[in-house]
Scaffold this active site. Structure first.
Site, PDB file in Angstrom:
ATOM      1  N   ARG A 143      21.271  43.979  27.723  1.00  0.00           N
ATOM      2  CA  ARG A 143      21.350  43.715  29.322  1.00  0.00           C
ATOM      3  C   ARG A 143      20.944  44.994  30.019  1.00  0.00           C
ATOM      4  O   ARG A 143      20.259  44.911  30.912  1.00  0.00           O
ATOM      5  CB  ARG A 143      22.950  43.360  29.491  1.00  0.00           C
ATOM      6  CG  ARG A 143      23.088  42.970  30.886  1.00  0.00           C
ATOM      7  CD  ARG A 143      24.479  42.691  31.188  1.00  0.00           C
ATOM      8  NE  ARG A 143      24.640  41.380  30.610  1.00  0.00           N
ATOM      9  CZ  ARG A 143      24.446  40.128  31.141  1.00  0.00           C
ATOM     10  NH1 ARG A 143      24.077  40.072  32.496  1.00  0.00           N
ATOM     11  NH2 ARG A 143      24.828  39.076  30.664  1.00  0.00           N
ATOM     12  N   TYR A 194      21.853  34.813  19.719  1.00  0.00           N
ATOM     13  CA  TYR A 194      23.072  33.943  19.211  1.00  0.00           C
ATOM     14  C   TYR A 194      23.175  33.960  17.715  1.00  0.00           C
ATOM     15  O   TYR A 194      24.375  33.865  17.030  1.00  0.00           O
ATOM     16  CB  TYR A 194      23.339  32.472  19.682  1.00  0.00           C
ATOM     17  CG  TYR A 194      23.654  32.532  21.345  1.00  0.00           C
ATOM     18  CD1 TYR A 194      24.601  33.109  21.985  1.00  0.00           C
ATOM     19  CD2 TYR A 194      22.604  32.103  22.237  1.00  0.00           C
ATOM     20  CE1 TYR A 194      24.958  33.385  23.243  1.00  0.00           C
ATOM     21  CE2 TYR A 194      22.614  32.460  23.615  1.00  0.00           C
ATOM     22  CZ  TYR A 194      23.717  32.890  24.176  1.00  0.00           C
ATOM     23  OH  TYR A 194      23.900  33.141  25.201  1.00  0.00           O
ATOM     24  N   ASP A 229      25.309  45.935  22.045  1.00  0.00           N
ATOM     25  CA  ASP A 229      24.395  46.471  22.621  1.00  0.00           C
ATOM     26  C   ASP A 229      24.105  48.251  22.507  1.00  0.00           C
ATOM     27  O   ASP A 229      23.364  48.807  22.851  1.00  0.00           O
ATOM     28  CB  ASP A 229      24.145  46.379  24.190  1.00  0.00           C
ATOM     29  CG  ASP A 229      23.929  44.850  24.666  1.00  0.00           C
ATOM     30  OD1 ASP A 229      23.124  44.236  23.862  1.00  0.00           O
ATOM     31  OD2 ASP A 229      24.232  44.540  25.710  1.00  0.00           O
ATOM     32  N   ARG A 261      24.384  37.553  16.914  1.00  0.00           N
ATOM     33  CA  ARG A 261      25.714  37.918  17.215  1.00  0.00           C
ATOM     34  C   ARG A 261      26.515  37.228  16.196  1.00  0.00           C
ATOM     35  O   ARG A 261      27.878  37.744  16.306  1.00  0.00           O
ATOM     36  CB  ARG A 261      26.037  37.179  18.607  1.00  0.00           C
ATOM     37  CG  ARG A 261      25.492  37.910  19.748  1.00  0.00           C
ATOM     38  CD  ARG A 261      25.692  37.584  21.119  1.00  0.00           C
ATOM     39  NE  ARG A 261      26.598  36.534  21.401  1.00  0.00           N
ATOM     40  CZ  ARG A 261      27.306  36.009  22.349  1.00  0.00           C
ATOM     41  NH1 ARG A 261      27.339  36.898  23.250  1.00  0.00           N
ATOM     42  NH2 ARG A 261      27.967  35.057  22.466  1.00  0.00           N
ATOM     43  N   THR A 302      36.679  45.071  28.482  1.00  0.00           N
ATOM     44  CA  THR A 302      37.812  45.002  27.844  1.00  0.00           C
ATOM     45  C   THR A 302      38.645  46.288  27.736  1.00  0.00           C
ATOM     46  O   THR A 302      39.908  46.074  28.005  1.00  0.00           O
ATOM     47  CB  THR A 302      37.436  44.353  26.268  1.00  0.00           C
ATOM     48  OG1 THR A 302      36.854  43.247  26.365  1.00  0.00           O
ATOM     49  CG2 THR A 302      38.821  44.091  25.649  1.00  0.00           C
ATOM     50  N   GLU A 352      16.627  41.691  26.822  1.00  0.00           N
ATOM     51  CA  GLU A 352      17.040  40.696  27.747  1.00  0.00           C
ATOM     52  C   GLU A 352      17.088  41.457  29.135  1.00  0.00           C
ATOM     53  O   GLU A 352      16.769  40.485  30.243  1.00  0.00           O
ATOM     54  CB  GLU A 352      18.247  40.052  27.536  1.00  0.00           C
ATOM     55  CG  GLU A 352      19.503  41.070  27.414  1.00  0.00           C
ATOM     56  CD  GLU A 352      20.628  40.338  27.269  1.00  0.00           C
ATOM     57  OE1 GLU A 352      20.946  39.007  27.471  1.00  0.00           O
ATOM     58  OE2 GLU A 352      21.478  40.858  26.257  1.00  0.00           O
TER      59      GLU A 352
END
Length: 555
Positions: free
Chosen positions: A336, A446, A291, A449, A263, A390
């Protein structure tokens, strides 16, 4: 390459007769040993003593590349600004209206007459205040790379009634998004008397595919108590020309963009197009990633909330594991490319026996492998808790599961479920060893988040939003973030060109290994490669130390 580094004009001259004191530079890195000994007749602002750095004096942008430990594309280098001062001081400055628009009028900051600040004697930051990238230095170290300090300026480049601001959120969810939105709206309204504030719905594509949503302090009053984002979000949809066309057509002159590194790259492209068109539009980026992998800044908003919620998942896994014979609780957390949530949640919990992150390779079978450690731990304690990020073990999964490389709308590689894969691998191992075992797999991704931000993140979000507003009103375009405990305006290319990762050669990772008492799972080759990578990243340049923020070897 014919481009050179563009230095700013004197953005802020000393204001006389405003009746408002300027805040002292509490961050000043100058030490007695660095002060000039000869007397001077008149004290000049630091910017007056800076020298121009161009291709003539620093071929191939050597100074900028040395200062930032990276190479800039020619297009980005054309927008970069670097000032050099005494004793190895380097300021990596942010773009300003005066870089491409001349003779713009300035106005007194409305805050000087604001009743809430009537008792504040040193509110406006000094024009020369900067924040050092490295806070721990040796006695004879150069002063190093600095960023412009965030905060309100005595003179602004907008009159309140002329401001037309918009806010957009992009990418994945994160605790604190609604708090940032609320404080942007309330800050613009209450501090600067701005009445035209709009929300862009569903990410970047909302600039050209949705109607703008009017926002007022009343409409956002309670949104900080909810998770998610009231504006909606999406990945992708970035069409720079369409976005800037709509900004121009609607008369928007302040754009607040909340999102991760992708972004912020988009925000930088928007700024460059705005500048090419010569528009008086400030672009303010507020970095967001659960993260915590945004470079330069101390941490991302929402990270504390994520760690706190992740700890609850670990507590549940510990209860399940300790209530069964040879029980294993396996928790998969976000991360990630960077294992910060897994690392900090593990350190906070103290119930974790093994933490696996993308930065630290591990192997399953053989002496010193994960299976051997699991078997030993179960014999010792009758239960264990494993936390895995993850992005960990993706190379191992790829060897056993054929999968095509796929990416999401943001360009991120879609990961295979390491938690589910590891669960089956552990089950198969214990079955072959004829070990009785119960394993519970928990994936709270989730849930984490989607929660609202906690108290510390709410405060952080408020300060980020206010700093973003002050910078936009002063005519800067930037990414805002906390650097060594002080809010700063950071060039967008600095936070998007690299990613912050856990350094397995750092003391913090050693503290985790000591806390869990787990093996490192590293071969001598892995250790040598990590040290070599660290050595290359931290190689000192000619003008300044280039250690990236996050190197805690001196802490």
């Amino acid at each position: 390459m014919a481009s050179h580094i563009i230095l700013p004009k004197e953005e802020e001259e000393e204001e006389v007769g405003l009746g408002v004191a300027v805040e002292e530079d509490h961050d000043s890195p100058a030490a007695p040993g660095y002060q000039r000994q000869e007397p001077v007749a008149k004290t000049l602002p630091f910017s007056a003593m800076c020298v121009r750095i161009s291709r003539d004096s620093y071929p191939n942008l050597r100074a900028l590349r040395n200062a930032s430990a990276m190479s800039l594309p020619d297009d980005d280098a054309a927008f970069a600004k670097l000032e050099e001062g005494d004793y190895g001081y380097l300021l990596d400055d942010v773009p300003h209206f005066t870089d491409y628009l001349s003779d713009l009028p300035t106005f007194p900051n409305p805050l000087q007459d604001h009743p809430a600040y009537s008792t504040v004697k040193q509110y406006f930051v000094n024009a020369d205040d900067t924040v050092p990238e490295k806070v721990v230095v040796q006695k004879n170290s150069p002063r190093g790379l600095h960023f412009r300090r965030a905060g309100p300026r005595q003179r602004v480049y907008f009159e309140s009634e002329d401001v037309k601001a918009c806010i957009v959120t992009c990418g994945g969810l994160c605790p604190g998004l609604n708090t940032v939105i609320r404080e942007l709206v309330c800050g613009l309204s209450h501090m600067y008397n701005v009445s035209d504030i709009f929300g862009i719905q569903n990410g970047y594509k909302g600039f050209y595919s949705s109607n703008y949503l009017p926002m007022t302090p009343k409409s956002v009053n309670d949104i900080h108590k909810r998770g998610g984002t009231v504006l909606g979000t999406s990945r992708g949809g970035h069409d720079t020309k369409k976005i800037v066309d709509n900004i121009q057509d609607r008369g928007i002159n302040q754009v607040y963009i909340i999102g991760g590194d992708g972004t912020q790259k988009g925000a930088y492209e928007i700024y460059k197009e705005i500048r090419r068109r010569g528009l008086k539009v400030a672009v303010s980026g507020i970095p967001k990633t659960i993260d915590n992998d945004i470079a330069v800044i101390d941490k991302s908003f929402g990270f504390d909330s994520a760690v706190e919620e992740a700890q609850r998942a670990i507590d549940a896994a510990h209860v399940e594991a300790s209530s069964a014979e040879n029980g294993i609780g396996l928790v998969k957390l976000m991360g990630r490319y960077s294992g910060f949530i897994a690392m900090y949640a593990t350190l906070a919990s103290r119930d974790v026996d093994c933490c696996l992150i993308p930065e630290s390779p591990f192997y399953l079978e053989g002496e010193g492998g994960l299976f051997e450690y699991i078997e030993r731990r179960l014999k010792e304690n009758n239960h264990m808790v494993i936390v895995v990020a993850e992005g960990a073990g993706q190379d191992l999964i790829a060897k056993s599961i054929a999968a095509a490389d796929r990416i999401d709308a943001s360009g991120n590689k879609l990961l295979l479920d390491v938690g589910l894969w590891l669960t089956h691998k552990i089950k198969d191992y214990c079955k072959n060893k004829r070990m009785e075992m119960t394993i519970k797999y928990i994936d709270p991704t989730y849930m984490i988040r989607a929660i609202p931000s906690n108290a510390s993140d709410n405060v952080y979000c408020t300060l980020l939003a206010h700093s973003a507003i002050h910078g936009a009103m002063a005519g800067y375009s930037f990414t805002v973030g906390m650097v060594n405990g002080r809010h700063a305006y950071i060039p967008s290319h600095r936070v998007t060109s690299t990613r912050n990762k856990v350094k397995i050669t750092d003391r913090m990772w050693a503290r985790l290994l000591s806390s869990t008492n787990q093996p490192s799972f590293l071969s001598q080759k892995d250790i040598d490669e990590a040290r070599e990578a660290d050595k290359k990243a931290n190689k000192p340049p000619v003008q300044a130390s280039t250690r990236e923020h996050g190197d805690n070897t001196n802490k």
